[in-house]
Design an enzyme around this catalytic site. Sequence first.
Site, PDB file in Angstrom:
ATOM      1  N   ARG A  49       0.836  -1.209   0.000  1.00  0.00           N
ATOM      2  CA  ARG A  49       0.000   0.000   0.000  1.00  0.00           C
ATOM      3  C   ARG A  49       0.866   1.252   0.000  1.00  0.00           C
ATOM      4  NH1 ARG A  49      -1.352   1.672   4.659  1.00  0.00           N
ATOM      5  NH2 ARG A  49      -2.144  -0.309   5.437  1.00  0.00           N
ATOM      6  N   TYR A 101     -17.661  17.644 -12.737  1.00  0.00           N
ATOM      7  CA  TYR A 101     -18.020  16.231 -12.912  1.00  0.00           C
ATOM      8  C   TYR A 101     -19.006  15.804 -11.808  1.00  0.00           C
ATOM      9  CZ  TYR A 101     -17.468  11.181 -12.988  1.00  0.00           C
ATOM     10  OH  TYR A 101     -17.708   9.841 -13.035  1.00  0.00           O
ATOM     11  N   ASP A 173      -8.652  19.492 -12.556  1.00  0.00           N
ATOM     12  CA  ASP A 173      -8.982  18.190 -13.140  1.00  0.00           C
ATOM     13  C   ASP A 173      -8.606  18.273 -14.621  1.00  0.00           C
ATOM     14  OD1 ASP A 173     -10.263  16.032 -14.412  1.00  0.00           O
ATOM     15  OD2 ASP A 173     -11.865  15.969 -12.915  1.00  0.00           O
ATOM     16  N   LYS A 198      -9.882   7.436 -18.540  1.00  0.00           N
ATOM     17  CA  LYS A 198     -10.265   8.050 -19.810  1.00  0.00           C
ATOM     18  C   LYS A 198      -9.069   8.069 -20.777  1.00  0.00           C
ATOM     19  CE  LYS A 198     -13.889   8.613 -17.245  1.00  0.00           C
ATOM     20  NZ  LYS A 198     -14.212   9.815 -16.503  1.00  0.00           N
TER      21      LYS A 198
HETATM   22  C1  LIG Z   1     -14.625  10.131 -15.181  1.00  0.00           C
HETATM   23  C2  LIG Z   1     -14.219  11.426 -14.573  1.00  0.00           C
HETATM   24  C3  LIG Z   1     -13.898  11.525 -13.213  1.00  0.00           C
HETATM   25  C4  LIG Z   1     -14.012  10.345 -12.281  1.00  0.00           C
HETATM   26  O1  LIG Z   1     -13.077   9.361 -12.562  1.00  0.00           O
HETATM   27  P1  LIG Z   1     -13.328   7.785 -12.276  1.00  0.00           P
HETATM   28  O2  LIG Z   1     -12.100   7.164 -12.812  1.00  0.00           O
HETATM   29  O3  LIG Z   1     -14.579   7.406 -12.979  1.00  0.00           O
HETATM   30  O4  LIG Z   1     -13.466   7.652 -10.800  1.00  0.00           O
HETATM   31  C5  LIG Z   1     -13.485  12.741 -12.742  1.00  0.00           C
HETATM   32  N1  LIG Z   1     -13.402  13.829 -13.537  1.00  0.00           N
HETATM   33  C6  LIG Z   1     -13.719  13.781 -14.840  1.00  0.00           C
HETATM   34  C7  LIG Z   1     -13.614  15.013 -15.666  1.00  0.00           C
HETATM   35  C8  LIG Z   1     -14.140  12.588 -15.400  1.00  0.00           C
HETATM   36  O5  LIG Z   1     -14.471  12.546 -16.690  1.00  0.00           O
END
Ligand SMILES: *Cc1c(COP(=O)(O)O)cnc(C)c1O
Length: 395
Positions: A49, A101, A173, A198
């Site tokens: 961890r 988000y 983000d 993504k």
């Molecule tokens: C998908 C997404 C998240 C969350 O990420 P996960 O991997 O699904 O937990 C956060 N911010 C944005 C802009 C996203 O598209």
Amino acid sequence: MGEYTFETRLLHNKHKVDPATGAVCVPIQHASTFHQSDFDQFGKYDYGRSLNPTREALEDVIAELEGGAKGFAFSSGMAAISTAFLLLSAGDHIVITEDVYGGTFRMVTQVLTRFGIEHTFVDMTDINEVKQAIQPNTKAFYVETPSNPLMKVTDIKAISELAKEIEALTFVDNTFLTPALQKPLDLGADVVLHSATKFLSGHSDVVAGLAVVKDEDLAKRLGFLQNGFGAVLGVQDAWLVLRGLKTLHVRLEQSQKSAIKLAEFLDAHPLVEKVHYPALEHHPQYHVQKSQAAGPGAVLSFELANEDALRSFVSKVKIPVFAVSLGAVESILSYPAKMSHAAMPEAEREKRGIKNSLIRLSVGLENPDDLIKDFSEALQSIQQKELVLQQGESS
Ligand SMILES: *Cc1c(COP(=O)(O)O)cnc(C)c1O
């Protein structure tokens, strides 16, 4: 390796070959614990961890690509974001972008509030609105740019400068653009967050999150929280993200080129009410986007006349998958009202312009002309349906 360009550094970085064997990909180390040869002084690795060599390789690579001091890998984007929020304490206040988000919205409104962390949602494209939201206890600005799903662009430099004036942190983000197109730390941000689910991994086959911080002190604090909270990324998943990263540049470049083509097609189509995409000159923050990012990315959203037209379009369109998520090899159509933003009450959604007639498109690697043909036929079928309805009314 700083002298190489981004696409070269995706391949030729610190983890190009395994020093033990010469292997050209990072080995997957499954061990959860590591033998210690000294009673008083433990080695670099002691428990999975806290630190694992496979995860560490990914953390090194993303830190280098974002230009940060240190990277951290988490079990999901939300785990990265939620752990970063733990840098704050009860009594602190966050100024946050209003079309954030959905999962982040849920975390801020339903979890952080229980721990005494307050927030104010603002339209981050309006710096005066941001200034007015500042309170004596404001400790962080939370930016998502381009935002999801309306593709609003926030001036990262302006927000970071404002944050520094009041000794607050700036979180960005960077999921939509990735360091291939936007480098928030270079623009003054303190913490960059990613859903590596993504574009970074890019194949819709792994859920992962990353954080990168600019300074060493913040790195220590976030490292402490990563280990303390424990939502770390597993080694198989870390490896998948490392593999995906190698093709990030070619994937994103191709998808972006197609997205621009599609956006222009949609923008000119009589049945499309509005296209949200920062490559279009009518986009309100077209110039901000141009100045702070190397491109508009491969995600856009558009509106049809109403929810019925949208339902009909989605039922007719053949190539994209209709699904949650974005940033993959296949094109993905998502319906924010019921998917990414389902956690947001309808009134809040409407107020933010996330209408029931809005659909988001993440452009994949298909030939863009195939996508345009598919979209064109699906839109034509709505038109025919409308004509039939009109004829029905008049007869
Ligand atoms: C998908 C997404 C998240 C969350 O990420 P996960 O991997 O699904 O937990 C956060 N911010 C944005 C802009 C996203 O598209």
